[in-house]
Design a protein around this motif. Sequence first.
Motif, PDB file in Angstrom:
ATOM      1  N   TRP A 189      49.097  44.473  39.786  1.00  0.00           N
ATOM      2  CA  TRP A 189      49.375  45.646  40.615  1.00  0.00           C
ATOM      3  C   TRP A 189      49.913  46.813  39.809  1.00  0.00           C
ATOM      4  O   TRP A 189      49.690  47.967  40.169  1.00  0.00           O
ATOM      5  CB  TRP A 189      50.361  45.271  41.720  1.00  0.00           C
ATOM      6  CG  TRP A 189      49.728  44.453  42.809  1.00  0.00           C
ATOM      7  CD1 TRP A 189      48.401  44.192  42.976  1.00  0.00           C
ATOM      8  CD2 TRP A 189      50.403  43.820  43.895  1.00  0.00           C
ATOM      9  NE1 TRP A 189      48.198  43.414  44.091  1.00  0.00           N
ATOM     10  CE2 TRP A 189      49.413  43.165  44.679  1.00  0.00           C
ATOM     11  CE3 TRP A 189      51.730  43.718  44.284  1.00  0.00           C
ATOM     12  CZ2 TRP A 189      49.723  42.441  45.823  1.00  0.00           C
ATOM     13  CZ3 TRP A 189      52.049  42.994  45.427  1.00  0.00           C
ATOM     14  CH2 TRP A 189      51.053  42.368  46.184  1.00  0.00           C
ATOM     15  N   TYR A 231      39.183  47.439  44.303  1.00  0.00           N
ATOM     16  CA  TYR A 231      40.154  46.340  44.301  1.00  0.00           C
ATOM     17  C   TYR A 231      39.768  45.276  45.327  1.00  0.00           C
ATOM     18  O   TYR A 231      39.776  44.074  45.030  1.00  0.00           O
ATOM     19  CB  TYR A 231      41.542  46.897  44.599  1.00  0.00           C
ATOM     20  CG  TYR A 231      42.620  45.841  44.728  1.00  0.00           C
ATOM     21  CD1 TYR A 231      43.259  45.336  43.602  1.00  0.00           C
ATOM     22  CD2 TYR A 231      43.003  45.358  45.978  1.00  0.00           C
ATOM     23  CE1 TYR A 231      44.250  44.374  43.718  1.00  0.00           C
ATOM     24  CE2 TYR A 231      43.988  44.390  46.104  1.00  0.00           C
ATOM     25  CZ  TYR A 231      44.605  43.901  44.968  1.00  0.00           C
ATOM     26  OH  TYR A 231      45.579  42.933  45.095  1.00  0.00           O
ATOM     27  N   PRO A 272      46.221  39.308  41.094  1.00  0.00           N
ATOM     28  CA  PRO A 272      44.820  39.559  41.436  1.00  0.00           C
ATOM     29  C   PRO A 272      43.900  38.861  40.437  1.00  0.00           C
ATOM     30  O   PRO A 272      44.303  38.570  39.310  1.00  0.00           O
ATOM     31  CB  PRO A 272      44.708  41.085  41.361  1.00  0.00           C
ATOM     32  CG  PRO A 272      46.100  41.574  41.630  1.00  0.00           C
ATOM     33  CD  PRO A 272      47.003  40.563  40.990  1.00  0.00           C
ATOM     34  N   ALA A 293      44.122  47.704  38.725  1.00  0.00           N
ATOM     35  CA  ALA A 293      45.013  47.111  39.731  1.00  0.00           C
ATOM     36  C   ALA A 293      44.597  45.685  40.064  1.00  0.00           C
ATOM     37  O   ALA A 293      45.429  44.876  40.477  1.00  0.00           O
ATOM     38  CB  ALA A 293      45.022  47.969  40.995  1.00  0.00           C
ATOM     39  N   ALA A 294      43.300  45.364  39.882  1.00  0.00           N
ATOM     40  CA  ALA A 294      42.817  44.011  40.148  1.00  0.00           C
ATOM     41  C   ALA A 294      43.168  43.046  39.024  1.00  0.00           C
ATOM     42  O   ALA A 294      42.889  41.851  39.122  1.00  0.00           O
ATOM     43  CB  ALA A 294      41.308  44.027  40.375  1.00  0.00           C
ATOM     44  N   GLY A 310      40.847  51.093  40.096  1.00  0.00           N
ATOM     45  CA  GLY A 310      40.867  49.956  40.999  1.00  0.00           C
ATOM     46  C   GLY A 310      40.766  48.644  40.266  1.00  0.00           C
ATOM     47  O   GLY A 310      41.428  47.649  40.620  1.00  0.00           O
TER      48      GLY A 310
END
Length: 487
Positions: free
Chosen positions: A200, A265, A67, A196-197, A193
């Motif tokens: 993961w 995300y 990400p 996770a960006a 979020g």
Amino acid sequence: MVMILPKKPSDSSIPWFSIGITAIVLLSLALRFWGLGRFNRLVFDEVYYAIFANNYLTGTSFFNPHPPLSQYIIAIGIWIGSHLPFGQDTVNELTGSLRSTWSYRWLNALTGSLIPMVVAALAYQLNRRRSYALIAALFAATDGLFLVESRYALNNIYLVILGLLGQLFFLLALNRHGAKPWLMLILSGVFFGASAAIKWNGLWFLLGIYIVWAVAWVWQLFRTYFGETTRTRPIPSLSHPLQHLTELNVGHMVLNLVILPALTYSLLWIPHLLMNPTPGFWESQVKILTFHQNVGSGTDVHPYCSRWYSWLLMWRPVAYFYQTASHTPEAVSTDSPLSAGGSNLIYDVHAMGNPFLWWLSTTAILLLLLLLTQRIIEGVGWKSIPTSYTWITLYLIVNYAANLLPWTKVTRCTFLYHYMGASVFSGLALAWLVDRWLHSEQNQYRSAGVTVILVVVLAFIFWLPIYLGLPLSGSGYHLRMWFRSWI
């Protein structure tokens, strides 16, 4: 001779906590910014993240196997750093543009310097002891892996600090002090979020919260039907934030810790997709998954691959930079291949934790697991009203496991830095035990607490040259490589 603390701290108007935290943060800043641009090349995964960040600034299309948030942050750092009147003494074109090494590293250094303060805040929310917060901050500041990761344009520092901020704001929401709880809960979801960006596995900080919340509900239901009644045992006042977990129902969790992190995300992908419209959002997620599934494992993929169980004892650190030189630091300031053997000095940047902090932290988290298991087996834990001690133990063990055990199912090549999320909670476990020892009435426990702190600090100083890449003689280098697997 081991130092002995007095049984009771003397009364003093000196703000020792503020002085201690300030000193730790200033030390962290100094160690991260000192000589930040001295290796004028791309170190380890800077060959990905620094280049990808520069691609955003130049509008160059590319595929990102992670990400994009960390590369946005590094790109912002490059843009700001390129407009500053300092830090321009070493430049290269390795990112695709003429950039100073300082420009793509300084924001990582600043972010990493703040992690001890975030860890201290998290520790304070767990038991409201400033001494615990100070010890936790000290341990976070003396972890060599966090220092190394902070000095280069890598992404793990961002993953950890965002995940910890998510946890911190969750505890603040449960504490219900100061700002409105719903605002704290919203910020918690946003930070989860954002973590996770980065990668993961940033979601594993959120996984720990899910599990602790679920355990709290199961615990309450179990006590309702099988535990002690309020008539036989009075309910103590609610003094720990985790005792408020069951005030959060499924709707609260879904809205703030499922929908909000997913929305955060998704929104953070927009800048990337505007520059790289193909593949689209969902196709990008599939390609990222496929990429990592096809990486493979073993020394044929990378010489520093290591399995999850080896991280507990720091069996296989990663050499981020290694070069020999005859006598001057300038010899390693260019992007030249490694020199031939036989030179006088070794410049090594080793991504490894503080060994004694690592080993003692692993021992501490395993000890807490053993004690909690014993209470459950004896039937004490489930039937009685949980104490602050039980909540802290549960919180640390669950979050440690949530950040470690998912790696047991990962078959691709993994590295020691994948343990960073879990190591924060084992470090908090050690700090908690040390704080309890220091406040014990028994001299041997207070002596043990002081000894642990001294050993951790001295070990950090001893291995500092390979965290900073300072010049070492051959004998000095091997003196610090205690095991063949470290080299």
